[in-house]
Design an enzyme around this catalytic site. Structure first.
Site: not given
Ligand SMILES: Cc1cc2nc3c(=O)[nH]c(=O)nc-3n(C[C@H](O)[C@H](O)[C@H](O)COP(=O)(O)OP(=O)(O)OC[C@H]3O[C@@H](n4cnc5c(N)ncnc54)[C@H](O)[C@@H]3O)c2cc1C
Length: 606
Positions: A444
């Site tokens: 989220e």
């Molecule tokens: C158990 C679990 C349940 C989930 N459930 C759902 C679901 O029901 N539906 C769904 O759609 N998704 C779901 N997710 C996905 C989740 O919402 C994402 O993993 C999350 O939003 C982070 O995205 P990412 O993993 O691609 O990380 P990334 O976007 O790759 O981010 C990696 C790191 O970089 C930082 N970062 C990225 N961009 C920037 C920026 N511009 N400036 C500063 N910092 C930045 C982030 O804060 C983070 O620390 C789930 C994930 C898990 C693990």
């Protein structure tokens, strides 16, 4: 294995004495039936369900996890039966509109329910929680036909829902979404692509699962402006609102993860699945984010819940476990040693957990009143009212979500610490709470993204500091009223200092960011945490005011209850609030200390 006890006394103190919910409900059209008696009865019944049905499944669900066979997911033993009880109790429709079979109670009642369910068993609560997100999306953006088809079975809990945003290459940056939607001659779409990490993507709890999916139409603009929203049902509904043919969407695998193991986190493969456009073309992200504030308050519960649960169990342990003598002399002379609770450092850990759980709960209940007004605005088609409260809530949600989930992790870890080495051993359940709550700062929107949303968007870009000015004016007005009472003056004075400082910090960052754009990112986390500590300080002051009122005029609780509230407020102001100053100092430091090392020089390996 300890069990969960719903903190009903604290909940009622907040609802009745701190925030005057009876008056709030009387001011809402949806609050007509939320009389104090009914609210009390619902809280007691929900507490019973959570304590008796959900809490006992918490640890076994973690041990067993979910399983996938032939594309179908099975939840751990007992989950289906508990879910049936949930459906029979009409819990999914508590705050849903009456026209679709709901009870039409205010949105905040749903939050109280979610808090208890989420604390007793977060994994379980995710199944109905995700459905709620899908229901809200259909309610706000669906056609009449779509509402008629989906909302009644979802409100009854017979059908569930998911939110399918994330793909392997993107979670935060949804402009990179690749899933495609090809228009068909009959007005439907064929949806093709892979979504990962989808909570409740498949399970055996309901007859049908309604996926809300972000995808691109052919020739859609690049980036976030070219994303549309689709309803993709697991079984395509028939005209009679029954469950029809199996759609081409299957769970390809279950993610193996650190915690919330009883919650199915799925890789979902859409292979030309039949989908239906919801909302306008290319405005999928806006539609998806309409209710994001409420979803994020929902996730903020995952900060408060683990703090509460971990505190309850750590407190019991600290009263029973014995180690050495208290420094001020024997406390339990008949025993070989004094119990842990007599050691000041153990009390530091316990009171930190307590202050986070009760202070965080107050933050949630304060925001939930805004959510009630916002939902009422949307339901009545009163766009102005909806937008006004959405903005107020929009400022608080990144603080609630980011700050409370960070503190929830701290509280869960402190709970393990109180248990010493036993905290690391599975049978006591403390490490499960720490594992389960770790996800809350990630999904989220990560803490970093909440921080950017707060400082970059809500404070600097959209309101030029106005959001902080408005909120701090509310705090300062409150504080000024309590300067004359010697019991409350220290809280009021501190709040007045902090409101002035919060505005000053905002201005300084605004000026610094004009010269150096990296400042918005480099200051954002500290700004978020600072905002959280000040907001929680406001909530502890409000609890202190309510406690002194009850002590002076009489209340439903004992004097000890109110004195403990005052003592916990003291603890918060003297031991946790000073952290805000470290964040203030850190946020003003130059972005250079973060940016000056080149990416190549970050590690000295090789
Ligand atoms: C158990 C679990 C349940 C989930 N459930 C759902 C679901 O029901 N539906 C769904 O759609 N998704 C779901 N997710 C996905 C989740 O919402 C994402 O993993 C999350 O939003 C982070 O995205 P990412 O993993 O691609 O990380 P990334 O976007 O790759 O981010 C990696 C790191 O970089 C930082 N970062 C990225 N961009 C920037 C920026 N511009 N400036 C500063 N910092 C930045 C982030 O804060 C983070 O620390 C789930 C994930 C898990 C693990």
């Amino acid at each position: 294995m300890p069990v969960y006890k719903a903190p009903l006394r604290d909940m009622k103190f907040l609802l009745n004495d701190v925030f005057d919910y009876p008056k709030h409900y009387a001011s809402l059209a949806s609050g007509e039936n939320a009389t104090p008696d009914i609210v009390d009865a619902i809280l007691s019944e929900c507490a019973r369900f959570c304590e008796e049905q959900l809490s006992p499944l918490y640890q076994p669900g973690d041990e067993e996890g979910c399983t996938l066979k032939d594309g179908e997911v099975t939840t751990p033993k007992g989950y289906k039966e508990a879910y049936n009880q949930y459906v029979m109790g009409g819990w999914q429709g508590l705050s849903a509109p009456e026209e679709f079979g709901g009870q039409g109670l205010p949105a905040s009642m749903g939050l109280l329910k979610q808090e208890m369910m989420g604390t007793a068993n977060w994994s379980f609560s995710m199944y109905p929680g995700l459905s709620m997100g899908a229901m809200n999306t259909i309610f706000l953006h669906g056609t009449d036909d779509q509402k008629d088809t989906y909302l009644t079975p979802m409100t009854e809990g017979r059908w569930a829902g998911t939110m399918c945003l994330t793909e392997p290459q993107c979670g935060t940056d949804l402009g990179q979404v690749k899933t495609k939607a090809e228009p068909q001659t009959d007005g439907t779409y064929k949806v093709t692509g892979t979504k990962i990490f989808i909570s409740s993507g498949d399970h055996d709890l309901t007859e049908n699962i309604i996926h809300i999916v972000l995808a691109r139409l052919p020739n859609a603009p690049k980036g976030t402006r070219g994303i549309s929203l689709f309803i993709v049902p697991k079984f395509v509904p028939t005209a009679e609102v029954g469950v029809g043919e199996r759609n081409a969407v299957v769970c390809g695998s279950l993610e193996k993860k650190m915690g919330i193991k009883a919650s199915a986190t799925c890789v979902m493969n859409f292979d030309g699945a039949t989908g239906y456009l919801i909302g306008p073309e290319n405005e999928g992200l806006e539609c998806m984010f309409t209710f994001m504030n409420t979803a994020r308050i929902g996730t903020a519960i995952q900060g408060v819940g683990p703090a509460e649960l971990s505190y309850q169990w750590a407190l019991d342990y600290a009263k029973e476990r014995r180690s050495m003598r208290a420094l001020s002399g024997k406390k339990d002379p008949d025993y070989v040693a004094d119990s842990l609770i007599h050691h000041a450092d153990v009390r530091r850990m316990l009171l930190t957990q307590k202050a986070i759980a009760e202070g965080g709960r107050a933050m949630l209940y304060d925001a939930a009143r805004l959510a009630d007004h916002m939902v009422e605005g949307y339901s009545a088609g009163d766009e102005k009212k909806a937008a006004k409260y959405d903005d107020k809530l929009g400022f608080l949600t990144p603080i609630l979500k980011g700050f409370l989930t960070e503190l929830g992790n701290e509280a869960a870890n402190l709970g393990m610490q109180v248990f010493g080495g036993h905290g690391y051993i599975r049978e006591h359940g403390m490490e499960q709470i720490a594992r389960d709550t770790r996800i809350a700062t990630l999904y989220e929107g990560t803490t970093g993204i909440q921080a950017l949303d707060l400082l970059g968007r809500k404070v600097l870009l959209t309101t030029k500091g106005g959001a902080v000015r408005d909120f701090t004016a509310r705090i300062a007005n409150f504080a000024r009223k309590h300067l004359t009472d010697s019991r409350l003056r220290p809280f009021a004075l501190e709040l007045l200092k902090l409101t002035a400082q919060w505005n000053l910090l905002t201005m300084r960052i605004m000026f610094a960011a004009r010269k150096d754009r990296d400042v918005v990112s480099s200051a954002s986390y500290d700004f978020l945490m600072y905002s959280g500590y000040v907001t929680m300080a406001y909530m502890w002051a409000r609890q202190a005011v309510a406690a002194t009122n009850c002590l002076d005029k009489g209340g439903n609780e004992s004097e000890a209850f109110y004195n403990t509230k005052l003592a916990t407020a003291d603890f918060y102001y003297e031991r946790l609030l000073p952290r805000a100053q470290a964040h203030a100092s850190s946020m003003l430091s130059s972005s250079k200390n973060l940016m000056q090392i080149s990416a190549d020089d970050m590690a000295f390996t090789g």
